[in-house]
Design an enzyme around this catalytic site. Structure first.
Site, PDB file in Angstrom:
ATOM      1  N   GLY A   1       0.827  -1.214   0.000  1.00 42.38           N
ATOM      2  CA  GLY A   1       0.000   0.000   0.000  1.00 42.38           C
ATOM      3  C   GLY A   1       0.857   1.258   0.000  1.00 42.38           C
TER       4      GLY A   1
ATOM      5  NE  ARG B   1      -5.065  -3.183  11.441  1.00 42.97           N
ATOM      6  CZ  ARG B   1      -5.065  -4.503  11.385  1.00 42.97           C
ATOM      7  NH1 ARG B   1      -6.195  -5.162  11.498  1.00 42.97           N
ATOM      8  NH2 ARG B   1      -3.951  -5.166  11.158  1.00 42.97           N
TER       9      ARG B   1
ATOM     10  CE  LYS C   1       0.243 -10.177  -6.839  1.00 44.23           C
ATOM     11  NZ  LYS C   1       1.681 -10.075  -7.091  1.00 44.23           N
TER      12      LYS C   1
ATOM     13  N   GLY D   1       0.698  -9.362 -10.915  1.00 47.22           N
ATOM     14  CA  GLY D   1       1.950  -9.517 -11.659  1.00 47.22           C
ATOM     15  C   GLY D   1       3.167  -9.422 -10.750  1.00 47.22           C
TER      16      GLY D   1
ATOM     17  CB  SER E   1       4.773  -5.881  -8.611  1.00 45.65           C
ATOM     18  OG  SER E   1       3.613  -6.586  -8.160  1.00 45.65           O
TER      19      SER E   1
ATOM     20  CE  LYS F   1       2.454 -14.129  -5.880  1.00 40.30           C
ATOM     21  NZ  LYS F   1       3.338 -13.691  -4.790  1.00 40.30           N
TER      22      LYS F   1
ATOM     23  NE  ARG G   1       6.168  -9.648   0.948  1.00 46.27           N
ATOM     24  CZ  ARG G   1       6.815  -8.515   0.715  1.00 46.27           C
ATOM     25  NH1 ARG G   1       7.007  -7.664   1.674  1.00 46.27           N
ATOM     26  NH2 ARG G   1       7.244  -8.203  -0.504  1.00 46.27           N
ATOM     27  CG  ASN G   2       3.730 -16.248   0.206  1.00 43.68           C
ATOM     28  OD1 ASN G   2       2.957 -16.764   1.002  1.00 43.68           O
ATOM     29  ND2 ASN G   2       3.468 -15.068  -0.369  1.00 43.68           N
TER      30      ASN G   2
ATOM     31  CD  GLU H   1      -3.055 -12.489   1.331  1.00 45.49           C
ATOM     32  OE1 GLU H   1      -3.713 -13.448   1.794  1.00 45.49           O
ATOM     33  OE2 GLU H   1      -3.525 -11.343   1.217  1.00 45.49           O
TER      34      GLU H   1
HETATM   35  N1  LIG Z   1       4.405  -6.651  -0.549  1.00 40.90           N
HETATM   36  C1  LIG Z   1       4.418  -6.864  -1.849  1.00 40.90           C
HETATM   37  O1  LIG Z   1       5.468  -6.773  -2.493  1.00 40.90           O
HETATM   38  C2  LIG Z   1       3.161  -7.184  -2.565  1.00 40.90           C
HETATM   39  C3  LIG Z   1       2.010  -7.518  -1.881  1.00 40.90           C
HETATM   40  N2  LIG Z   1       0.874  -7.828  -2.586  1.00 40.90           N
HETATM   41  C4  LIG Z   1      -0.360  -8.161  -1.892  1.00 40.90           C
HETATM   42  O2  LIG Z   1      -0.850  -7.008  -1.255  1.00 40.90           O
HETATM   43  C5  LIG Z   1      -1.578  -7.375  -0.067  1.00 40.90           C
HETATM   44  C6  LIG Z   1      -0.981  -6.609   1.105  1.00 40.90           C
HETATM   45  O3  LIG Z   1       0.346  -7.044   1.212  1.00 40.90           O
HETATM   46  P1  LIG Z   1       1.489  -6.261   1.999  1.00 40.90           P
HETATM   47  O4  LIG Z   1       1.354  -4.808   1.865  1.00 40.90           O
HETATM   48  O5  LIG Z   1       2.751  -6.917   1.606  1.00 40.90           O
HETATM   49  O6  LIG Z   1       1.128  -6.699   3.495  1.00 40.90           O
HETATM   50  P2  LIG Z   1       1.719  -6.124   4.845  1.00 40.90           P
HETATM   51  O7  LIG Z   1       1.677  -7.207   5.824  1.00 40.90           O
HETATM   52  O8  LIG Z   1       3.019  -5.425   4.565  1.00 40.90           O
HETATM   53  O9  LIG Z   1       0.664  -4.994   5.217  1.00 40.90           O
HETATM   54  C7  LIG Z   1      -0.689  -5.242   5.375  1.00 40.90           C
HETATM   55  C8  LIG Z   1      -1.300  -3.958   5.917  1.00 40.90           C
HETATM   56  O10 LIG Z   1      -2.712  -4.121   5.951  1.00 40.90           O
HETATM   57  C9  LIG Z   1      -3.153  -3.598   7.185  1.00 40.90           C
HETATM   58  N3  LIG Z   1      -4.410  -4.212   7.564  1.00 40.90           N
HETATM   59  C10 LIG Z   1      -4.699  -5.501   7.793  1.00 40.90           C
HETATM   60  N4  LIG Z   1      -5.976  -5.644   8.145  1.00 40.90           N
HETATM   61  C11 LIG Z   1      -6.519  -4.404   8.147  1.00 40.90           C
HETATM   62  C12 LIG Z   1      -7.801  -3.888   8.445  1.00 40.90           C
HETATM   63  N5  LIG Z   1      -8.798  -4.692   8.819  1.00 40.90           N
HETATM   64  N6  LIG Z   1      -7.984  -2.565   8.354  1.00 40.90           N
HETATM   65  C13 LIG Z   1      -6.985  -1.757   7.986  1.00 40.90           C
HETATM   66  N7  LIG Z   1      -5.747  -2.162   7.688  1.00 40.90           N
HETATM   67  C14 LIG Z   1      -5.529  -3.489   7.772  1.00 40.90           C
HETATM   68  C15 LIG Z   1      -2.044  -3.939   8.171  1.00 40.90           C
HETATM   69  O11 LIG Z   1      -2.129  -3.133   9.327  1.00 40.90           O
HETATM   70  C16 LIG Z   1      -0.831  -3.625   7.330  1.00 40.90           C
HETATM   71  O12 LIG Z   1      -0.515  -2.265   7.397  1.00 40.90           O
HETATM   72  C17 LIG Z   1      -1.420  -8.907   0.063  1.00 40.90           C
HETATM   73  O13 LIG Z   1      -2.558  -9.517  -0.446  1.00 40.90           O
HETATM   74  C18 LIG Z   1      -0.208  -9.216  -0.805  1.00 40.90           C
HETATM   75  O14 LIG Z   1      -0.252 -10.515  -1.340  1.00 40.90           O
HETATM   76  C19 LIG Z   1       0.835  -7.803  -3.957  1.00 40.90           C
HETATM   77  C20 LIG Z   1       1.944  -7.475  -4.662  1.00 40.90           C
HETATM   78  C21 LIG Z   1       3.195  -7.135  -4.024  1.00 40.90           C
HETATM   79  O1  LIG Z   2       3.065 -11.007  -4.824  1.00 39.54           O
HETATM   80  C1  LIG Z   2       4.174 -10.616  -4.563  1.00 39.54           C
HETATM   81  C2  LIG Z   2       5.110 -10.162  -5.618  1.00 39.54           C
HETATM   82  O2  LIG Z   2       4.503 -10.124  -6.889  1.00 39.54           O
HETATM   83  C3  LIG Z   2       4.622 -10.602  -3.158  1.00 39.54           C
HETATM   84  O3  LIG Z   2       4.486 -11.881  -2.553  1.00 39.54           O
HETATM   85  P1  LIG Z   2       5.811 -12.560  -1.996  1.00 39.54           P
HETATM   86  O4  LIG Z   2       6.501 -11.538  -1.141  1.00 39.54           O
HETATM   87  O5  LIG Z   2       5.460 -13.767  -1.245  1.00 39.54           O
HETATM   88  O6  LIG Z   2       6.652 -12.905  -3.209  1.00 39.54           O
END
Ligand SMILES: NC(=O)C1=CN([C@@H]2O[C@H](COP(=O)(O)OP(=O)(O)OC[C@H]3O[C@@H](n4cnc5c(N)ncnc54)[C@H](O)[C@@H]3O)[C@@H](O)[C@H]2O)C=CC1
Ligand SMILES: O=C(CO)COP(=O)(O)O
EC number: 1.1.1.94
Length: 345
Positions: A12, A31, A105, A136, A138, A191, A255-256, A281
């Protein structure tokens, strides 16, 4: 133009910064008040992105109403288990017809619904054709340093996908569109299961052959379930399929993968998740995909073995032995069948 990003984790925060680079005034909904304060006062989010400076143009609030009212675009970047709760709380405060892009995801854990289905249920009907997914390869850490990245956006509405593409694309973030919403969401979710397996495989000391096999056969079962759920097989050859699989199974940022590696070292699942401090996830998605495979009557041997390791106490080495000892089979039968169906249909 004004945008909101719901979720102040690593993805985010980086997506908000990308939008600021593209000229948007962005508000992150956090939050946790101390995270919002840190973003506003210091321009950092150290827990998730230790050395990253958030650009001007990004602010944060703990008020969902303040975040979402009067925005051209809203990005949902919370974990899959929180999407419904956040969307439900945001819905009464939506004004106008914002684009709603989710970057999550996974599947909703209990209902096994795709994230766009959850958003469609929680947001007013007039926003149904404004919902899109961003997926994708990222990793946030690399987009944070503006390292070249290519992603894909999909929506039921081509106009929506193209509008999102125009808002997100820039010289370090190349955005493609793809009409296959189901395939793009499923590729991004599944994935993560294979990434857990890749971490386990590396941690057990297996080599590149094993990982290549896992990724390729993993892609076959992703495509098999995806097709059963209505996806187009070709999507899995693209960024949301093989692209994301490559990055998540091979990157030190994953992370995974890291969670899988820690499991291979004998750590308990709860300890791994606590130590990660970020969403993994793939754990919930393994449970979801295992149930989906059963209800669609689709074979997913890697997912089934990971399910046994994560939730049934199976020894990972035994899981590998059982995978290698499966009955003889053909490589591409179901994929070819999917292609033929697509060409015929
Ligand atoms: N980190 C990455 O590189 C990428 C992550 N994603 C996807 O994006 C999504 C988020 O991942 P990340 O940012 O890495 O996770 P993260 O663990 O870094 O952050 C998740 C955030 O969501 C907040 N959150 C959780 N429940 C909440 C609620 N009920 N209300 C408000 N805030 C809430 C948490 O406080 C935290 O700030 C996941 O589904 C992940 O698979 C997709 C692509 C890349
Ligand atoms: O979806 C992601 C990158 O495209 C992030 O998930 P991972 O950190 O597990 O690789």
């Amino acid at each position: 133009m004004k945008a909101a990003v719901l979720g102040a984790g690593s993805w985010g925060t980086v997506l908000a910064s990308l939008l600021a680079d593209n000229g948007f005034a962005v508000t992150i909904y956090a939050r946790n008040p101390s995270v919002a304060e840190e973003i506003n006062r210091r321009g950092t989010n150290a827990k998730y992105l230790p050395e990253f400076h958030i650009p001007d143009g990004v602010g944060a609030t703990t008020s969902l109403e303040e975040a979402v009212s009067d925005r051209e675009m809203i990005i949902v970047a919370v974990p899959s288990h929180s999407v419904r709760e956040v969307a439900r709380a945001a819905a009464p405060h939506l004004r106008g017809r914002p684009l709603v892009v989710h970057a999550t995801k996974g599947f909703e854990p209990v209902t096994l619904k795709r994230i766009s289905e959850v958003l469609e249920e929680e947001f007013p009907p007039f926003l149904a054709d404004r919902i899109a997914v961003l997926s994708g390869p990222s990793h946030a850490e690399e987009v944070a340093r503006r390292s070249p990245t290519a992603v894909v956006v999909s929506s039921k509405s081509r106009e929506t996908a193209e509008a999102v593409q125009s808002h997100l694309i820039n010289n370090y973030f190349r955005v493609y569109t793809n009409p296959d919403l189901i395939g793009v969401e499923i590729g991004g979710a599944l994935k993560n299961i294979i990434a857990l397996g890749a971490g386990l495989s590396d941690g057990l000391g297996f080599g590149d052959n094993a990982k290549a096999a896992l990724m390729t056969r993993g892609l076959a079962e992703i495509a098999r379930l995806g097709m059963a759920m209505g996806a187009r097989p070709i999507t899995f050859a693209g960024l949301a399929g093989v692209g994301d699989l490559v990055v998540t199974c091979t990157s030190r940022h994953s992370r995974n993968w890291r969670a899988g590696y820690m499991l291979s070292q004998g750590k308990a699942l709860e300890d791994v998740l606590a130590e990660m401090g970020m969403v993994v996830e793939g754990v919930k998605t393994t449970r979801a995909a295992h149930r989906l495979a059963q209800s669609y009557g689709v074979e997913m041997p890697i997912t089934a073995e990971l399910h046994a390791v994560l939730f049934e106490g199976k020894d990972p080495s035994q899981a590998v032995e059982d995978l290698m000892g499966r009955g003889k089979t053909h490589e591409m039968e179901e994929i070819v069948e999917g292609w033929l169906n697509l060409l015929g249909g």
